[in-house]
Scaffold this active site. Structure first.
Site, PDB file in Angstrom:
ATOM      1  N   GLU A  91       0.834  -1.197   0.000  1.00 17.66           N
ATOM      2  CA  GLU A  91       0.000   0.000   0.000  1.00 17.66           C
ATOM      3  C   GLU A  91       0.871   1.250   0.000  1.00 17.66           C
ATOM      4  OE1 GLU A  91      -3.961  -1.707   2.252  1.00 17.66           O
ATOM      5  OE2 GLU A  91      -2.471  -0.666   3.453  1.00 17.66           O
ATOM      6  N   CYS A 345      -1.207   6.617  10.004  1.00 11.21           N
ATOM      7  CA  CYS A 345       0.028   6.071  10.555  1.00 11.21           C
ATOM      8  C   CYS A 345      -0.249   4.803  11.355  1.00 11.21           C
ATOM      9  CB  CYS A 345       0.672   7.125  11.452  1.00 11.21           C
ATOM     10  SG  CYS A 345       2.234   6.590  12.183  1.00 11.21           S
TER      11      CYS A 345
END
Length: 372
Positions: A91, A345
């Site tokens: 990703e 994150c």
């Protein structure tokens, strides 16, 4: 032998040199491929005749394909699911900013629209950080330099990329040779990214930190510190046992002396684990002789993979105030983008999402703002 990406710089350079073909043509090939997404290498114009059979037999314009593109509800974050030649997925995340919004140090922000690309360097990760979804995958394989660069190629067709951060899947410094080669491609023709707009994040691979300034000068180093004491680091980051805090800090001091650049410190805020006032004072004392920017990162939920909780807003603000007032350390609080598409994150883990949450996220502080 697998067909290589045309963006695998060392491979194509070696083949051209063996065949007596001028390597300056490589940059022309890259430019054509970027501008013509579905091209064949036979279509690249004005190459020496000997280049075409070589390219046809050993290289592809792209060894990866863009499997899916998922937009966040606020339309400023895009997650790219990329399928590699071996069938694995990685990703990458595009984060868009308008730097004219808001103020910086009480003054209007410079610039305008810009995009940051968060890039992966491995499929999975060996580090096993307990607050990170990628770590739950374990380590699958390293990406080649071409597979790393291809993430930028795919993303650049969706948005003009100005900054690159190696904060996606994997520990970049555990794939050191491919990382260095990919960054050298990104900072040359036809990409021309400034090294100062590239940030490499690491949990603290000390032997690689010792090398990185000489191999790719002027890039930014971000260190995932996440705790001010070795025992807490080991509790939440198993890899910290191999890179004790004292050795890491000595390595960072040497790096800063050699590079004369500030270091970015990443610090995830975990309720009751590392977010108390005593931890802020410990961190301040640890960093007060360094030139650093501390980025406090609210913990992003990763479902049943972790029992951690996000620190309260009060705890995060208090932590920031202690670092600023008591130790004069520049400290920012990261505002998250892309939580609703698991693109924030610590949330990158391969899945085929079939639904999205409806949360509206505030924009992340752009890495570029930290240099102002």
């Amino acid at each position: 032998m697998a067909i290589r990406s045309v963006f695998d710089s060392s491979a194509i350079r070696t083949e051209f040199e063996k065949a007596g073909i001028n390597t300056n043509f490589i940059h022309l090939i890259w430019k054509y491929v970027i501008q013509n997404p579905n091209c064949e290498l036979d279509e690249v114009p004005s190459l020496p005749a000997a280049a075409y059979p070589l390219l046809r037999s050993k290289f592809k314009p792209s060894t990866s394909t863009l499997h899916s593109v998922i937009e966040s509800s606020d339309e400023v974050t895009t997650k790219l699911l990329i399928k590699l030649q071996n069938g694995a997925f990685v990703e990458a995340v595009i984060m868009r900013y308008d730097s004219r919004l808001g103020k910086y140090n009480g003054k209007p922000r410079p610039g305008g629209l810009r995009s940051t690309l968060c890039i992966s360097s491995q499929v999975g990760c060996k580090m096993g950080c307990k607050f990170c979804a990628t770590g739950s995958m374990g380590f699958k394989n390293n990406l080649s330099s071409g597979e790393i660069v291809e993430q930028l190629v795919h993303a650049s067709r969706l948005s003009q990329i100005r900054n690159v951060v190696f904060m996606g899947m994997g520990e970049p410094l555990n794939n050191y040779a491919a990382l260095v080669e990919a960054i050298r491609v990104m900072t040359a023709s036809p990409f021309w990214l400034s090294p100062k707009k590239i940030t490499v994040s690491t949990v603290g691979i000390t032997h690689a930190i010792n090398r990185i300034h000489n191999d790719i000068p002027n890039i930014n180093l971000a260190v995932s510190l996440h705790a001010p004491a070795q025992d807490i680091r080991c509790q939440i980051m198993p890899a910290a046992r191999a890179f004790p805090l004292e050795r890491l800090m000595n390595t960072l001091r040497e790096y800063q002396n050699n590079s004369q650049q500030k270091i970015f410190i990443e610090y995830i805020m975990l309720d009751g684990v590392n977010d108390e006032a005593q931890h802020a004072h410990q961190l301040g004392k640890l960093l007060e002789t360094f030139q650093v920017v501390v980025n406090l990162i609210p913990f992003n939920p990763i479902g049943t993979l972790s029992d951690f909780r996000t620190s309260s807003e009060h705890s995060v603000t208090r932590f920031q105030e202690i670092l600023r007032s008591a130790y004069n350390i520049r400290t920012t609080i990261r505002k998250q983008m892309g939580q609703d598409i698991s693109g924030a994150c610590g949330q990158l883990v391969i899945s085929m999402p079939d639904k999205r949450s409806t949360g509206n996220e505030e924009p992340l502080i752009d890495i570029e703002d930290l240099h102002l």
